[in-house]
Design an enzyme around this catalytic site. Sequence first.
Site, PDB file in Angstrom:
ATOM      1  N   TYR A 158       0.857  -1.201   0.000  1.00  0.00           N
ATOM      2  CA  TYR A 158       0.000   0.000   0.000  1.00  0.00           C
ATOM      3  C   TYR A 158       0.895   1.254   0.000  1.00  0.00           C
ATOM      4  CZ  TYR A 158      -4.348   2.565   0.597  1.00  0.00           C
ATOM      5  OH  TYR A 158      -5.426   3.401   0.398  1.00  0.00           O
ATOM      6  N   LYS A 165      -3.009   8.701   2.388  1.00  0.00           N
ATOM      7  CA  LYS A 165      -4.262   8.601   3.157  1.00  0.00           C
ATOM      8  C   LYS A 165      -4.101   9.206   4.552  1.00  0.00           C
ATOM      9  CE  LYS A 165      -6.902   6.542   0.103  1.00  0.00           C
ATOM     10  NZ  LYS A 165      -7.802   7.385  -0.707  1.00  0.00           N
TER      11      LYS A 165
HETATM   12  P1  NAP Z   1     -11.591   3.615  -8.748  1.00  0.00           P
HETATM   13  O1  NAP Z   1     -12.870   3.155  -9.271  1.00  0.00           O
HETATM   14  O2  NAP Z   1     -10.369   3.348  -9.562  1.00  0.00           O
HETATM   15  O3  NAP Z   1     -11.703   5.159  -8.397  1.00  0.00           O
HETATM   16  C1  NAP Z   1     -10.580   6.008  -8.286  1.00  0.00           C
HETATM   17  C2  NAP Z   1     -10.967   7.257  -8.987  1.00  0.00           C
HETATM   18  O4  NAP Z   1      -9.962   8.269  -8.886  1.00  0.00           O
HETATM   19  C3  NAP Z   1     -11.172   7.004 -10.466  1.00  0.00           C
HETATM   20  O5  NAP Z   1     -12.452   7.484 -10.839  1.00  0.00           O
HETATM   21  C4  NAP Z   1     -10.082   7.833 -11.084  1.00  0.00           C
HETATM   22  O6  NAP Z   1     -10.472   8.349 -12.338  1.00  0.00           O
HETATM   23  C5  NAP Z   1      -9.980   8.941 -10.093  1.00  0.00           C
HETATM   24  N1  NAP Z   1      -8.803   9.763 -10.363  1.00  0.00           N
HETATM   25  C6  NAP Z   1      -7.501   9.403 -10.369  1.00  0.00           C
HETATM   26  N2  NAP Z   1      -6.747  10.458 -10.726  1.00  0.00           N
HETATM   27  C7  NAP Z   1      -7.597  11.493 -10.937  1.00  0.00           C
HETATM   28  C8  NAP Z   1      -7.418  12.844 -11.322  1.00  0.00           C
HETATM   29  N3  NAP Z   1      -6.221  13.369 -11.544  1.00  0.00           N
HETATM   30  N4  NAP Z   1      -8.532  13.623 -11.470  1.00  0.00           N
HETATM   31  C9  NAP Z   1      -9.746  13.125 -11.249  1.00  0.00           C
HETATM   32  N5  NAP Z   1      -9.982  11.849 -10.876  1.00  0.00           N
HETATM   33  C10 NAP Z   1      -8.904  11.055 -10.722  1.00  0.00           C
HETATM   34  O7  NAP Z   1     -11.286   2.943  -7.321  1.00  0.00           O
HETATM   35  P2  NAP Z   1     -12.023   3.057  -5.906  1.00  0.00           P
HETATM   36  O8  NAP Z   1     -11.484   1.921  -5.136  1.00  0.00           O
HETATM   37  O9  NAP Z   1     -13.465   3.218  -6.077  1.00  0.00           O
HETATM   38  O10 NAP Z   1     -11.382   4.387  -5.296  1.00  0.00           O
HETATM   39  C11 NAP Z   1     -12.162   5.455  -4.778  1.00  0.00           C
HETATM   40  C12 NAP Z   1     -11.567   5.939  -3.483  1.00  0.00           C
HETATM   41  O11 NAP Z   1     -11.795   4.944  -2.483  1.00  0.00           O
HETATM   42  C13 NAP Z   1     -10.071   6.182  -3.520  1.00  0.00           C
HETATM   43  O12 NAP Z   1      -9.765   7.304  -2.732  1.00  0.00           O
HETATM   44  C14 NAP Z   1      -9.535   4.936  -2.860  1.00  0.00           C
HETATM   45  O13 NAP Z   1      -8.242   5.136  -2.307  1.00  0.00           O
HETATM   46  C15 NAP Z   1     -10.577   4.750  -1.797  1.00  0.00           C
HETATM   47  N6  NAP Z   1     -10.607   3.434  -1.143  1.00  0.00           N
HETATM   48  C16 NAP Z   1     -10.693   2.308  -1.889  1.00  0.00           C
HETATM   49  C17 NAP Z   1     -10.719   1.077  -1.250  1.00  0.00           C
HETATM   50  C18 NAP Z   1     -10.785  -0.199  -2.053  1.00  0.00           C
HETATM   51  O14 NAP Z   1     -10.432  -1.244  -1.520  1.00  0.00           O
HETATM   52  N7  NAP Z   1     -11.231  -0.169  -3.288  1.00  0.00           N
HETATM   53  C19 NAP Z   1     -10.654   0.999   0.145  1.00  0.00           C
HETATM   54  C20 NAP Z   1     -10.584   2.167   0.870  1.00  0.00           C
HETATM   55  C21 NAP Z   1     -10.547   3.390   0.222  1.00  0.00           C
HETATM   56  P3  NAP Z   1      -9.891   7.680 -13.669  1.00  0.00           P
HETATM   57  O15 NAP Z   1      -9.923   6.210 -13.544  1.00  0.00           O
HETATM   58  O16 NAP Z   1     -10.842   8.245 -14.650  1.00  0.00           O
HETATM   59  O17 NAP Z   1      -8.499   8.198 -13.751  1.00  0.00           O
END
Ligand code: NAP
Length: 258
Positions: A158, A165
């Site tokens: 991570y 984070k």
């Molecule tokens: P995800 O679907 O890949 O979402 C991440 C998003 O961030 C994507 O829509 C991506 O857009 C966007 N992003 C990245 N760079 C960007 C930029 N410069 N401008 C605008 N958007 C940008 O994955 P997710 O897991 O749902 O992630 C959402 C949040 O939840 C993140 O903060 C992640 O760290 C957090 N989270 C996830 C988990 C897990 O296990 N999945 C657990 C805890 C927290 P593009 O793809 O269009 O670049």
Amino acid sequence: MSDVAGRTGLIVGVANKRSLAWGIAQAAAAGGARLILTYQNERLRENVEALAATLDPAPLLLPCDVARDEEIEALCSAIQAQAGGLDFVVHGAAFAPREALSSPFVETSRDAFRTALDISAYSLVALARGTQPLLANRGGGSIVTLTYLGAERVFPNYNVMGVAKAALEATVRYLAADLGPQNIRVNAISAGPVKTLAASGISGFSGILQVYRERAPLRRNVESSDVADTALFLLSHAGRGITGDVIMVDGGYSVMGM
Ligand code: NAP
């Protein structure tokens, strides 16, 4: 009826149907909210457009790369012109270069560190600053971001995302203190692992999922809908007394000693 009915919300971070932000968008739309969804660039627009077409009422779609201040400004001006204000904001954007999520943390380059912290943590400051007048126009509102336990504890690979984070969670507290007098609340949901696009960039992610399933008190992985329902609570009047907090939605994993 959910009390997001008739509210206007901005949701940043929908990439595809697995995105946690998409789960929140679906729940908010089902609750009667009017939504504005963003896409990072033209290449990714079609994906978000196709998903948005499944929501009723149809969300407004606007571009926003959160690494660019001018795009955040343009986004907020467009929302002011087309919606007149905002009641809530969901920040679900995060990014770290892939190599930083597979090599030893000590190898993290200055560039990877800067990029991860910029997109995954600073972007919340910029988005909160841009949307502050829009939320204040409506007498206040709620901002929710997404974080992970890797901010507090070490998880394999991570790496720099954990550092980002940690910065994000501190950012939530400082923003909450700044914006609270305008009745703008700022909170984070610390979600258990969910298989999304961002998660697939972390080497060994399925091992993390398995450990959670085995050890979390609820003996299961959380789903996007678990996170979405908590987000809706924080975004709505029901969460009106909560700000500056990090709410765990992880099946209880984080309370376990081993
Ligand atoms: P995800 O679907 O890949 O979402 C991440 C998003 O961030 C994507 O829509 C991506 O857009 C966007 N992003 C990245 N760079 C960007 C930029 N410069 N401008 C605008 N958007 C940008 O994955 P997710 O897991 O749902 O992630 C959402 C949040 O939840 C993140 O903060 C992640 O760290 C957090 N989270 C996830 C988990 C897990 O296990 N999945 C657990 C805890 C927290 P593009 O793809 O269009 O670049």
